[in-house]
Enzyme design. Structure first.
Site, PDB file in Angstrom:
ATOM      1  N   PHE A 270      -7.529   7.855  -3.900  1.00  0.00           N
ATOM      2  CA  PHE A 270      -6.400   6.935  -3.993  1.00  0.00           C
ATOM      3  C   PHE A 270      -5.391   7.462  -5.003  1.00  0.00           C
ATOM      4  CE2 PHE A 270      -5.111   2.603  -2.813  1.00  0.00           C
ATOM      5  CZ  PHE A 270      -5.835   2.446  -1.650  1.00  0.00           C
TER       6      PHE A 270
ATOM      7  N   GLN B 121       5.834  -3.631  -9.120  1.00  0.00           N
ATOM      8  CA  GLN B 121       5.470  -2.472  -8.320  1.00  0.00           C
ATOM      9  C   GLN B 121       6.090  -2.559  -6.928  1.00  0.00           C
ATOM     10  OE1 GLN B 121       1.152  -1.468  -7.042  1.00  0.00           O
ATOM     11  NE2 GLN B 121       1.885   0.106  -8.440  1.00  0.00           N
TER      12      GLN B 121
ATOM     13  N   HIS C 103       5.568  -0.963  -3.554  1.00  0.00           N
ATOM     14  CA  HIS C 103       4.579  -0.151  -2.845  1.00  0.00           C
ATOM     15  C   HIS C 103       5.319   0.818  -1.944  1.00  0.00           C
ATOM     16  CE1 HIS C 103       1.230   1.082  -0.382  1.00  0.00           C
ATOM     17  NE2 HIS C 103       0.402   0.436  -1.170  1.00  0.00           N
TER      18      HIS C 103
ATOM     19  N   LEU D   1       2.325  -4.599   4.563  1.00  0.00           N
ATOM     20  CA  LEU D   1       1.722  -3.489   3.812  1.00  0.00           C
ATOM     21  C   LEU D   1       0.976  -2.495   4.715  1.00  0.00           C
ATOM     22  CD1 LEU D   1       0.798  -2.271   1.026  1.00  0.00           C
ATOM     23  CD2 LEU D   1      -1.186  -3.770   1.210  1.00  0.00           C
TER      24      LEU D   1
ATOM     25  N   GLU E 218      -2.273   2.476   0.815  1.00  0.00           N
ATOM     26  CA  GLU E 218      -2.291   3.825   0.274  1.00  0.00           C
ATOM     27  C   GLU E 218      -3.530   4.586   0.755  1.00  0.00           C
ATOM     28  OE1 GLU E 218      -1.029   3.756  -3.828  1.00  0.00           O
ATOM     29  OE2 GLU E 218      -2.779   4.957  -4.336  1.00  0.00           O
TER      30      GLU E 218
ATOM     31  N   ARG F 267       2.106   5.181  -7.608  1.00  0.00           N
ATOM     32  CA  ARG F 267       3.001   4.470  -6.685  1.00  0.00           C
ATOM     33  C   ARG F 267       4.466   4.493  -7.111  1.00  0.00           C
ATOM     34  NH1 ARG F 267      -0.814  -0.699  -5.035  1.00  0.00           N
ATOM     35  NH2 ARG F 267      -2.167   0.518  -3.682  1.00  0.00           N
TER      36      ARG F 267
ATOM     37  N   HIS G 235       5.590  -5.385  -4.203  1.00  0.00           N
ATOM     38  CA  HIS G 235       4.171  -5.548  -3.897  1.00  0.00           C
ATOM     39  C   HIS G 235       3.375  -6.270  -4.976  1.00  0.00           C
ATOM     40  CE1 HIS G 235       0.380  -4.573  -2.027  1.00  0.00           C
ATOM     41  NE2 HIS G 235      -0.027  -3.834  -3.035  1.00  0.00           N
TER      42      HIS G 235
ATOM     43  N   ARG H  30       0.845  -0.154 -11.981  1.00  0.00           N
ATOM     44  CA  ARG H  30      -0.569  -0.304 -11.630  1.00  0.00           C
ATOM     45  C   ARG H  30      -1.006   0.792 -10.668  1.00  0.00           C
ATOM     46  NH1 ARG H  30      -3.187  -2.336  -7.349  1.00  0.00           N
ATOM     47  NH2 ARG H  30      -1.461  -3.472  -6.386  1.00  0.00           N
TER      48      ARG H  30
END
Lengths: 597, 236
Positions: free
Chosen positions: A119, A240, A242, A252, A255, A286, A353, A398
């Site tokens: 990730f 954030q 995304h 969404l 990721e 991100r 996000h 994050r």
């Protein structure tokens, strides 16, 4: 209006991952607990998390929590508190294994262990190479987790108040929290929930933006209630975006798609992330990926007739891998982009996000505020966990999979703190103030009697458009200044919203008006905090703080290595230091450095 | 692009105001970005804020916006508005008490879900790390664990309409099999005992409406068949 009063040891507001995890601690300890939730628990937005939950189990690649801690501190652009980050990363294996024991259907490795995938921003050996740290149930990890937690609560006989919306926090003359007011949607009745402890687990407020991956219910209810009750909000300038929301729809795309080998391409078909993050490429953090995408689009290399998005390509993966590891993404892509990702790339664009900031807490889940010169004094009786809280483990940005981890670790920790504080006698049932329900009743009655006001839909739209225009992926000094004026104007308009529906029964118009009150607090906090922070850090990047030799990436540690605190009263800003010291004496602090991927 | 107008025949009922339910003719002009039935409902609500329905994730994972759309149960957020015959006839999910407009009382539905003990039972001492499960064993849970509890299936099932208090219904039985199929679960006998009853399991007559309407393409009928197989094989 008569107001019923109910008494509990503890009240939890919200039944997503954090609320349910906290509830388990309390129910299993035998405390009389009420969980208030405006939707049936499994409809909470944790359900939409896709890619996984971080834990250094090391099932596929070598891993340990020190590496995870380093990645998280670096990901936060050093704004995260290192004591809370150490606590979270050290606890990760425990809380993930617990979930497995609760029955969560994780995917498996060939030797039967929890499946883990790479990730963004997660690495081996302090940034050297990608690591498989994300524990996944296909691309439905949040769904599998939320259902497993709900099911465990069914087993524990947790008492839920389903389709009740909390209205206001109740504080007594000492400032201690003694409960909340709430409205039952089916009857329209307002009740007081009087308690020794109150835990907020109400999630984020991504619906302040026009383009958001968030559910309709993500209206920052807890954050708004806290602000109205005089609690400052921490680091609200950090949102954030995304990288991969479906262009147009906002839905969404995890990721995890890039974790499984997906590649971002511009109009020329180029894998542009190689230029921006030579080491981790598409799996950079991100904020970095989102900015790279917007730069590609701004410089004319976007895709489609309007050159307004980029493409997420997995056509090189085998259909079997896609069907097995990313089945939900395939469904979403077909449904919302009209594209089967086995055959063609998915059009994507950065989309709001996650709220990194929130109600300030420590690693125990206690809400903390400045008092008598001490920046982190616990508010008696008040706890928060999950996206509504700011522990702060995410700082300025994050990492993917750290949100599900956050809600497990701090949901549990807040629950444990409440159990300890009640069982040790630290918390008792303090008397309710005489005016406990007055603020809530005034809000309801204003809506009942308002005439000549604008509709909630109109004012909400003005807020979302304004946030999108003035506080997006890249921020500009002049736009932020304009944004403050614009949002304060919308806030004034929100005081006069008018609803036509006056029914007592399941009045969604009233609910949306009450939710807008909360969203507006979040919008003000965001815009004012963002305008004031004159540096670039993590997700907050502004044109007048560019990358220079003196300020790498525009980050100014000398002046801005500090948490923002926004107070609703007078829109006052205050600041408090970042905790650079880990929790344990034998853990080395992660020293400040320039962030590259 | 020219704007599209969608016409609805909408079930309306507000117990605070209406003596009885009625069907309302309403229409709404859509923006180009409006693709799903839910987009149209949100736009309608901006015109008439009294229109009441549940909604949350708008991407088919939370299960809030199940309703009866032109006679068939489905999720508003996954239904393409342009593919619907007009006027679009919207009603609340059938077979459950209506609270208001498209909002039904789901108490009975969740009662049945809870009745199958929807949680893993494993009383062996927990190991320090995860319990092991092979990829093949885990695969047995696919098609079962993805249920979003939207109730499209159970409220399309005639057996559930007639006996909502006695027949568990397809959603609950799918969940029952989800735990029966889990190698980590130790309560097989108790779970089968719990369903050994003329109504709870055996009222399923394989009408398969549940399969037809499931927005997640799950197959409760097959899961029910597997439970029946387990009943048979333990009897012999």
């Amino acid at each position: 209006m008569t107001v019923a009063k109910r008494t509990f040891d503890a009240v939890i507001v919200g039944a997503g991952g954090a609320g349910l995890r906290a509830a388990l601690q309390l129910s299993e300890a035998g405390l009389k607990t009420a969980v208030l939730t405006k939707v049936f628990p499994t409809r909470s937005h944790t359900v939409a998390a896709q890619g996984g939950v971080a834990a250094s189990l090391g099932n596929s690649t070598e891993d340990n929590w020190h590496w995870h801690m380093y990645d998280t501190v670096k990901g936060s652009d050093w704004l995260g508190d290192q004591d809370a980050i150490e606590f979270m990363c050290r606890k990760a294996n425990e809380v993930v294994v617990e979930l497995e024991h609760y029955g969560m259907p994780f995917d498996r490795t060939d030797n039967g262990k929890i499946y883990q995938r790479p990730f963004g921003g997660h690495s081996q050996n302090y940034g050297q190479s990608p690591v498989s740290r994300s524990c996944a149930a296909a691309d439905r990890t949040g769904h599998a987790m939320l259902h497993a937690l709900y099911q465990r609560n069914v087993r524990a006989n947790t008492q839920f108040f389903v389709e009740w919306i909390a209205l206001d926090l109740i504080r007594d003359q000492d400032g201690d929290v003694v409960g909340v007011t709430a409205l039952e949607l089916e009857t329209g009745e307002v009740s007081i929930f009087h308690s020794k402890a109150t835990i907020f687990a109400t999630g984020g407020a991504g619906r302040i933006f026009y383009s958001s991956t968030n559910a309709f219910i993500n209206t920052g209810d807890g954050v708004g209630m806290a602000a109205r009750a005089g609690i400052p909000l921490e680091d609200m300038e950090f949102w954030q975006f995304h990288p991969t929301g479906v262009a147009g729809a906002g839905v969404l795309i995890t990721e995890g798609v890039r974790g499984e080998g997906g590649i971002l391409r511009n109009a020329a078909g180029e894998r542009f992330m190689e230029r921006y993050a030579p080491n981790l490429k598409d799996l950079a953090s991100r904020d970095v990926v989102s900015r790279s995408m917007v730069t590609e689009i701004n410089e004319g290399r976007g895709c489609g007739p309007d050159k307004d998005h980029v493409l997420l390509d997995i056509t090189h993966l085998s259909p079997e891998t896609i069907m097995k590891r990313l089945p939900g993404i395939r469904e979403i892509s077909i449904q919302f982009a009209g594209v089967d990702p086995i055959k063609a790339p998915i059009p994507v664009v950065p989309t709001c996000h996650y709220q990194m900031g929130g109600i300030p807490t420590n690693y125990k889940g206690q809400v903390v505020v400045p008092k008598d010169g001490e920046p982190n004094t616990p508010v008696v009786g008040f706890y928060a966990a999950g996206e509504c809280a700011c522990a702060s483990v995410h700082g300025a940005n994050r990492l993917g999979t750290n949100s599900l981890l956050d809600l497990l670790v701090f949901g549990k920790s807040a629950g444990e703190s409440v159990v300890d504080d009640i069982q040790s006698g630290n918390l008792s049932l303090k008397p309710l103030p005489a005016d406990a329900a007055d603020a809530s009743l005034a809000r309801i009655s204003r809506l009942e009697n308002q005439t000549g006001g604008e509709s909630v839909a109109e004012v909400g739209q003005a807020m979302r458009r304004s946030m999108q225009k003035h506080a997006g992926v890249f921020r500009f000094d002049n736009l932020l200044k304009e944004g403050v004026t614009a949002i304060l104007d919308v806030a004034e308009r929100s005081k006069r919203t008018e609803i036509k529906d006056k029914s007592k029964v399941w009045n969604t118009a009233r609910m949306e008006a009450l939710e807008l009150d909360n969203l507006i607090e979040v919008a003000k906090a965001t815009m004012i905090s963002a305008e004031a922070r004159k540096e670039s850090r993590g997700a907050h990047v502004r044109d007048d703080a560019p990358d220079t030799a003196e300020f790498p990436n525009g980050r100014n540690d000398k002046e801005w290595l500090k948490h923002t605190l926004w107070y609703r009263e007078g829109n006052r800003l205050d600041y408090k230091p970042v905790t650079m010291k880990p929790l344990s004496h034998d853990v080395e602090p992660i020293a400040l450095a320039k962030r590259t991927y | 692009m020219s704007k599209r107008t969608v016409h609805f025949k909408m079930y309306r009922y507000d117990p605070d105001r209406d003596e009885k339910p009625y069907m309302q003719d309403i229409s709404v002009e859509l923006e180009e970005s409006d693709k799903k039935l839910l987009d149209a409902l949100v736009r309608l609500k901006a015109k008439d804020d009294s229109l009441s329905f549940r909604r949350s994730c708008r991407e088919g994972v939370c299960g809030s916006d199940a309703m009866n759309i032109n006679g068939k149960n489905g999720l508003a957020c996954l239904t393409d508005i342009d593919k619907l015959a007009q006027p679009v006839v919207l009603r609340p999910l059938p077979g459950l008490p209506v609270i208001r407009d498209l909002i039904v009382d789901m108490t009975q539905f969740f009662k049945q879900y809870h009745s199958i003990k929807p949680y893993l039972v494993n009383n062996s001492p927990a190991p320090e790390r995860e319990r092991l499960q092979s990829p093949e064993e885990r695969e047995e849970l696919n098609g079962l664990y993805e249920c979003i509890l939207c109730a499209c299936c159970s409220t399309s099932c005639p057996s559930f309409w007639w006996n909502p208090d006695k027949f568990v219904g397809p959603a609950g039985l799918l969940a029952a099999y989800r735990f029966l199929a889990d190698t980590r679960d130790e309560a097989t006998t108790e779970r089968l005992d719990n369903l050994e009853d003329p109504y709870r399991l055996f009222r399923c007559h394989s009408i398969m409406n549940c399969v037809d309407v499931c927005p997640k393409s799950l197959n409760p009928t097959r899961a029910i068949g597997k439970i029946k197989d387990m009943m048979v094989s333990r009897a012999v």
